[in-house]
Design an enzyme around this catalytic site. Sequence first.
Site, mmCIF file in Angstrom:
data_model
loop_
_atom_site.group_PDB
_atom_site.id
_atom_site.type_symbol
_atom_site.label_atom_id
_atom_site.label_comp_id
_atom_site.label_asym_id
_atom_site.label_seq_id
_atom_site.Cartn_x
_atom_site.Cartn_y
_atom_site.Cartn_z
ATOM 1 N N CYS A 52 0.827 -1.211 0.000
ATOM 2 C CA CYS A 52 0.000 0.000 0.000
ATOM 3 C C CYS A 52 0.860 1.260 0.000
ATOM 4 C CB CYS A 52 -0.921 -0.019 1.225
ATOM 5 S SG CYS A 52 -1.795 1.519 1.466
ATOM 6 N N CYS A 57 -1.507 1.695 -3.089
ATOM 7 C CA CYS A 57 -2.493 2.777 -2.930
ATOM 8 C C CYS A 57 -1.895 4.182 -2.898
ATOM 9 C CB CYS A 57 -3.265 2.616 -1.623
ATOM 10 S SG CYS A 57 -3.377 0.957 -0.976
ATOM 11 N N LYS A 60 0.106 5.381 -6.018
ATOM 12 C CA LYS A 60 -0.903 5.418 -7.089
ATOM 13 C C LYS A 60 -1.776 6.661 -6.968
ATOM 14 C CE LYS A 60 -4.746 3.817 -6.323
ATOM 15 N NZ LYS A 60 -5.543 2.600 -6.180
ATOM 16 N N TYR A 188 -9.112 -2.909 -11.513
ATOM 17 C CA TYR A 188 -8.906 -1.533 -11.076
ATOM 18 C C TYR A 188 -7.477 -1.028 -11.292
ATOM 19 C CZ TYR A 188 -6.780 -2.625 -6.476
ATOM 20 O OH TYR A 188 -5.956 -3.025 -5.476
ATOM 21 N N GLU A 192 -6.730 2.223 -13.568
ATOM 22 C CA GLU A 192 -6.150 3.400 -12.909
ATOM 23 C C GLU A 192 -4.884 3.835 -13.631
ATOM 24 O OE1 GLU A 192 -7.866 2.609 -8.397
ATOM 25 O OE2 GLU A 192 -5.852 1.937 -8.870
ATOM 26 N N HIS A 447 -27.197 21.393 -1.380
ATOM 27 C CA HIS A 447 -27.270 21.976 -2.711
ATOM 28 C C HIS A 447 -26.274 23.122 -2.872
ATOM 29 C CE1 HIS A 447 -29.203 22.990 -6.476
ATOM 30 N NE2 HIS A 447 -29.224 24.243 -6.109
ATOM 31 N N GLU A 452 -26.299 15.242 -3.890
ATOM 32 C CA GLU A 452 -27.695 15.471 -3.490
ATOM 33 C C GLU A 452 -28.648 14.563 -4.273
ATOM 34 O OE1 GLU A 452 -29.567 19.339 -4.545
ATOM 35 O OE2 GLU A 452 -27.739 19.737 -5.679
HETATM 36 C C1 LIG Z 1 -1.003 -0.821 -7.626
HETATM 37 C C2 LIG Z 1 -1.839 -1.130 -6.424
HETATM 38 C C3 LIG Z 1 -2.798 -0.235 -6.018
HETATM 39 C C4 LIG Z 1 -3.574 -0.494 -4.898
HETATM 40 N N1 LIG Z 1 -4.520 0.405 -4.550
HETATM 41 C C5 LIG Z 1 -5.300 0.183 -3.469
HETATM 42 C C6 LIG Z 1 -6.265 1.129 -3.066
HETATM 43 O O1 LIG Z 1 -6.433 2.177 -3.688
HETATM 44 N N2 LIG Z 1 -6.987 0.872 -1.948
HETATM 45 C C7 LIG Z 1 -6.821 -0.278 -1.215
HETATM 46 O O2 LIG Z 1 -7.484 -0.460 -0.205
HETATM 47 N N3 LIG Z 1 -5.921 -1.220 -1.603
HETATM 48 C C8 LIG Z 1 -5.160 -1.009 -2.703
HETATM 49 N N4 LIG Z 1 -4.221 -1.936 -3.070
HETATM 50 C C9 LIG Z 1 -4.133 -3.211 -2.302
HETATM 51 C C10 LIG Z 1 -3.325 -3.026 -1.028
HETATM 52 O O3 LIG Z 1 -2.069 -2.488 -1.335
HETATM 53 C C11 LIG Z 1 -3.180 -4.358 -0.312
HETATM 54 O O4 LIG Z 1 -4.458 -4.927 -0.124
HETATM 55 C C12 LIG Z 1 -2.507 -4.226 1.043
HETATM 56 O O5 LIG Z 1 -1.242 -3.646 0.919
HETATM 57 C C13 LIG Z 1 -2.392 -5.607 1.695
HETATM 58 O O6 LIG Z 1 -1.700 -5.510 2.905
HETATM 59 P P1 LIG Z 1 -0.946 -6.785 3.485
HETATM 60 O O7 LIG Z 1 -0.460 -6.393 4.836
HETATM 61 O O8 LIG Z 1 -1.777 -7.978 3.358
HETATM 62 O O9 LIG Z 1 0.294 -7.023 2.513
HETATM 63 P P2 LIG Z 1 1.408 -6.029 1.983
HETATM 64 O O10 LIG Z 1 1.086 -4.611 2.214
HETATM 65 O O11 LIG Z 1 1.688 -6.456 0.585
HETATM 66 O O12 LIG Z 1 2.678 -6.378 2.907
HETATM 67 C C14 LIG Z 1 3.323 -7.612 2.820
HETATM 68 C C15 LIG Z 1 4.789 -7.372 3.125
HETATM 69 O O13 LIG Z 1 5.416 -8.622 3.375
HETATM 70 C C16 LIG Z 1 6.727 -8.593 2.846
HETATM 71 N N5 LIG Z 1 7.146 -9.986 2.708
HETATM 72 C C17 LIG Z 1 6.631 -10.920 1.861
HETATM 73 N N6 LIG Z 1 7.208 -12.120 2.105
HETATM 74 C C18 LIG Z 1 8.094 -11.932 3.120
HETATM 75 C C19 LIG Z 1 8.970 -12.794 3.814
HETATM 76 N N7 LIG Z 1 9.029 -14.107 3.555
HETATM 77 N N8 LIG Z 1 9.760 -12.268 4.792
HETATM 78 C C20 LIG Z 1 9.712 -10.945 5.103
HETATM 79 N N9 LIG Z 1 8.874 -10.095 4.467
HETATM 80 C C21 LIG Z 1 8.069 -10.577 3.503
HETATM 81 C C22 LIG Z 1 6.581 -7.816 1.562
HETATM 82 O O14 LIG Z 1 7.805 -7.265 1.154
HETATM 83 C C23 LIG Z 1 5.566 -6.749 1.969
HETATM 84 O O15 LIG Z 1 6.193 -5.582 2.403
HETATM 85 C C24 LIG Z 1 -3.395 -1.707 -4.172
HETATM 86 C C25 LIG Z 1 -2.433 -2.624 -4.582
HETATM 87 C C26 LIG Z 1 -1.663 -2.342 -5.695
HETATM 88 C C27 LIG Z 1 -0.626 -3.342 -6.133
#
Ligand SMILES: Cc1cc2nc3c(=O)[nH]c(=O)nc-3n(C[C@H](O)[C@H](O)[C@H](O)COP(=O)(O)OP(=O)(O)OC[C@H]3O[C@@H](n4cnc5c(N)ncnc54)[C@H](O)[C@@H]3O)c2cc1C
Length: 470
Positions: A52, A57, A60, A188, A192, A447, A452
Amino acid sequence: MQTGGARTTMADFDVDLFVIGGGSGGVRAARIAAGHGARVAVAEEYRMGGTCVIRGCVPKKLFVIGSHVRQEITDAAGFGWTIPTATFDWPTLIANKDKEIARLEGLYVQTVEKAGGHIYRTRAVLEDAHTVRLADGKTVTAKYILIATGGAPNHGPAIPGIEHVISSNEAFHLDRLPRRIVIQGGGYIALEFACIFANFGSDVTVIYRGDNILRGFDEDVRTHVRGEMEKEGITILTGCTVNAVDRHGAEYTTHLSNRSSIASDQVMFAIGRHPNVANLGLEKAGIAINPANGGIAVDHFSKTSVENIYAVGDVTHRHNLTPVAIREGHAFADTVFGNRPVEVDHKDIPTAVFCQPEVGAVGLTETEARATFSHVDIFKATFRPIKATMSGRDTRILMKLVVDGRSDRVVGCHIVGDTAAEIVQAVAIAVKMKATKADFDATFALHPSAAEELVTMRTPTARYVREAAE
Ligand SMILES: Cc1cc2nc3c(=O)[nH]c(=O)nc-3n(C[C@H](O)[C@H](O)[C@H](O)COP(=O)(O)OP(=O)(O)OC[C@H]3O[C@@H](n4cnc5c(N)ncnc54)[C@H](O)[C@@H]3O)c2cc1C
C-alpha cells in the site's frame, strides 16, 4: 521442538509474536499486540509499509492527483482562465513521490519500534510451527506467528516476450513517461494506470480478454466507465489477449489473439495478483492452502490450520484491500493478546477505482441484489456535472441505488464521477447501519452538489419482482 498449547508459556519463546511481513496488516497487528504487552518481532524483506505504502495505494493516488491536473488546466478555459502552455516533468513527479514514500516508510518503522517491537530487515520463513528462520540462518522462536506476506503481480502464462512486460511495481519507477503504452487487464489497477498515463499525455491502449472491463462491478458502472474512458481518448479492446511481445530497440510490438498488433514504448500487465505463499515453509509448519483461491486458509479469526499461526491480508486472498488487512491484523491482535475475540465482518466493504472519472461502490450490485431478494428497486440517474456546463467537457455522472423492495433497505450504492470515492465512504456508513430508502428521502439535500441526487431520486427507474417458486 516446542509445541503450542497450555504446556508452554510465553517465556519459553524468544518472542510472543513473530510477524512475517511489515505491510498494512502486519504492522497494525504488531503495534496492537505490543500495546497489549506482547514481545513482538517483525521481519520485512523489502521496505516497511508494504504494498500500500511503497508500491500500491499511496503512490498510485499521488499519480492520480498529479495526472488530474491536466484536466483542471483544460477545464479552466471555460471559467475565463488563460494558462500558458503547461509542461510536465515526469522525473520531478517520481522524485517527489519517492521522497514522500520514504517519509511514510520511516513512520511505519517508528510505529513498530515506538510500540516496543523489533524489526528484522530480512526475509523470514517458517522452520516449524514455532520457529522462524531469517535469511542469515538465524532462528527466532515465537509463541504465535502471524503471516502477513501480502501478494504480488501475476503475469499469467509465460508468453513469448513476457520478460519485456512490466507490472505496477515497475510503473512507479519508470525513467520516462512512455509516449505510447499497452496495458493488459480490465481490473482496477489496469484502469487506474490507463487513466494516469493518458492524463499525463501517453497514448493508451487497454487489452482485456472479457467482454467488458471492471468484472464484478455493477453492469451500469462498467458500461459508464468504459464510455467515459473512451471519450477521453483511451482505446479499449475487449475479447482479446496478448499472445506475444517483441522488442525492437526501444519499441515493442504487442501481438494480440485477434491477429492485430500494436506498437508502443511500454507494455504493462495488470491481470491479477497472487498471494505470497511460495517458499515460505508453510508445509514445514503444516499450514493448509485454501483450494478455492490459493491463499492461506483461515477461519473467522484469521487462524490457519495450525493452532498458533494466523494469517491476515492479501496472503489469505479474501478481500485484497488495505483497510481489510488492517482490520484483520487488529482483530487478530485483540483476539490473541487482548483477551477480546474479534471476528471481522467482511460485508459491505466500500471500494473505489481511481480511474477518471472515479468509481465508488458499496454493497450489492443490481445483479447480486436480484439474485438475493425477490423485490428489487433501482434508482438511477446520469447527469452532467455542473462544472462541465462551463468547461464544456463531455462527461456525465452516474448515481445508482439498489434497494431491497420488501424491507426498503438500501443494499447497494454505485457512483461514477469526480469524488465518487469520498461520497461512497460516507454512504457506506448508512448502508452498514441498514438505512432505508425512506431514510435517504428524509435527508435534506445539500445543494448544489452531485451527491444530493442520492436523496432526491424518488421514483424507481426499474422495479423487479420475482414470483415465489411453486
Ligand atoms: C497498484 C496497487 C494499487 C492499490 N490500490 C489500493 C487502493 O487504492 N486501496 C486499497 O485499499 N488497496 C489497494 N491496493 C491493495 C493493497 O495495497 C493491499 O491490499 C494491502 O497492501 C495488503 O496488505 P498486506 O499487509 O496484506 O500485505 P502487503 O502490504 O503487501 O505487505 C506484505 C509485506 O510482506 C513482505 N514480505 C513478503 N514475504 C516476506 C517474507 N518471507 N519475509 C519478510 N517479508 C516478507 C513484503 O515485502 C511486503 O512488504 C493496491 C495494490 C496495488 C498493487
